[in-house]
Design an enzyme around this catalytic site. Structure first.
Site, PDB file in Angstrom:
ATOM      1  N   HIS A 165     -12.377   9.971 -14.463  1.00 58.22           N
ATOM      2  CA  HIS A 165     -11.952   9.679 -15.825  1.00 58.22           C
ATOM      3  C   HIS A 165     -13.142   9.701 -16.784  1.00 58.22           C
ATOM      4  CE1 HIS A 165      -8.587   7.980 -13.507  1.00 58.22           C
ATOM      5  NE2 HIS A 165      -7.856   8.214 -14.579  1.00 58.22           N
ATOM      6  N   ASP A 183      -4.630  17.447 -12.895  1.00 53.26           N
ATOM      7  CA  ASP A 183      -4.810  16.084 -13.374  1.00 53.26           C
ATOM      8  C   ASP A 183      -5.056  16.173 -14.882  1.00 53.26           C
ATOM      9  OD1 ASP A 183      -5.073  13.336 -13.410  1.00 53.26           O
ATOM     10  OD2 ASP A 183      -6.592  13.259 -11.832  1.00 53.26           O
TER      11      ASP A 183
END
Length: 356
Positions: free
Chosen positions: A186, A256
């Site tokens: 992230h 993702d």
């Protein structure tokens, strides 16, 4: 010369709040949009959530509605009747005490999750996590079932069985495995320096063993430099040569979130990231947290970019991608919440789940 029409709808986007704005309705009608991923900011109540999803489906019934509802710390909806699901590591710990009880609890967990999401109209949850718990990754942590790929596979298969029984589609993640890499994709660009043989024997083994059960897979934003210099989600070697050809996976591949740093480190912008994912072999590209910014204008730029890439030949969609996307849609309308929650099967599953 008119633009080349899009025959596939690969972009999965977010919406800003608890209701659709007029600009979001227009965007959802655009060629290229294949679905919506929901977040906690899209939640106010169960009634509101069902209304929002109904609004999305009224724009286009074929739009896929998805959410991250793994359990534990990754569960977007957990109030107003939604069951707080355990982290998957709890099921792994139960396995060490009573394996068959853990199998039953995992199936019950999948069914409870599926019943509650389907009652509101959600088509798919981005679960289960198939990463192994090597004790190295903070972002994976207790999201993983276990350190043993065999235990992960059995418990994941049980969870999927419960989800599918309730009519909810799934997406296993993060291929070929995020459990060894220390960094969080992230906010960083993780690397896993192990060789292909080691990864396939351990982390990727569940994808091989479950290949006939999995409807969808999400690759990791992790670079495995001994295999490819690109993150798995941008790598034709990982997605085509290994996942498709070597492991025989035939379901849908989601990227993702392409807004994550693990993707940003390899792609210069939103449109480039989406095209890199699609050209590598992803059927569907997730671009999250763009709608709240300037009414999501960057999403319109990406959609325009997809049309231009198709027209110029820089992107050649796989017609099978659209069939894979449509296969993830629920096959029947939502069952009313109260009727489902009073059903004997739901009550029994909830009791099995609460016993752990």
């Amino acid at each position: 010369m008119p633009p080349v029409p899009l025959a596939v709808h690969p972009l999965i986007i977010d919406v800003a709040g608890t209701k659709l704005g007029s600009h979001e309705r227009r965007r959802l009608k655009r060629p290229g949009v294949g679905g919506v991923i929901l977040f906690s900011r899209n939640w106010a109540s169960r009634e509101q959530l069902a209304g929002l999803i109904a609004s999305i489906k009224s724009v286009r019934p074929d739009l896929l509605v998805a959410v991250d509802q793994e359990g534990g710390r990754v569960q977007r909806f957990r109030e107003d009747g939604f069951t707080v699901l355990p982290p998957m590591a709890e099921l792994g710990r139960l396995w060490m005490r009573d394996a068959m009880r853990a199998v039953r609890a995992a199936t019950a967990c999948g069914y409870v999750m599926g019943a509650e999401l389907r009652a509101c109209g959600v088509d798919l949850s981005f679960a289960p996590v198939l990463d192994l718990d090597w004790g190295r990754s903070g972002v994976v942590g207790n999201r993983a079932f276990h350190a043993d790929a065999r235990v992960v596979s059995v418990l994941a298969q049980s969870l999927i069985s419960g989800m599918r029984r309730a009519g909810l589609a799934h997406c296993a993640k993060h291929f070929p495995g995020h459990g060894w890499a220390n960094a969080d994709s992230h906010v960083d660009a993780p690397r896993d320096t192990r060789g292909l043989r080691t990864i396939l024997e351990h982390d990727a083994a569940p994808y091989d063993w479950l290949r006939h059960s999995l409807l969808a897979v999400m690759p990791a934003h992790v670079v495995y430099p001994k295999v490819d210099t690109l993150p798995a989600g941008f790598s034709r070697r990982w997605l085509q040569e290994i996942l498709r050809d070597r492991l025989g996976f035939t379901g849908a591949i989601f990227s993702d979130d392409l807004n994550m740093q693990g993707a940003r480190a390899a792609a210069p912008g939103d449109t480039a990231a989406v095209l890199m994912a699609l050209n590598a072999g992803c059927d569907l590209a997730l671009l999250c947290n763009r709608s709240p910014l300037e009414q999501g204008r960057s999403l319109d730029v990406v959609l325009q970019g997809l049309e231009e890439a198709l027209e110029s030949g820089h992107w050649q969609p796989d017609p099978s991608s659209e069939h894979r996307r449509l296969a993830l849609l629920a096959s029947y309308p939502p069952v009313p919440w109260d009727a489902w929650m009073r059903s004997a099967e739901y009550v029994s599953a909830l009791q099995d789940l609460t016993r752990i």
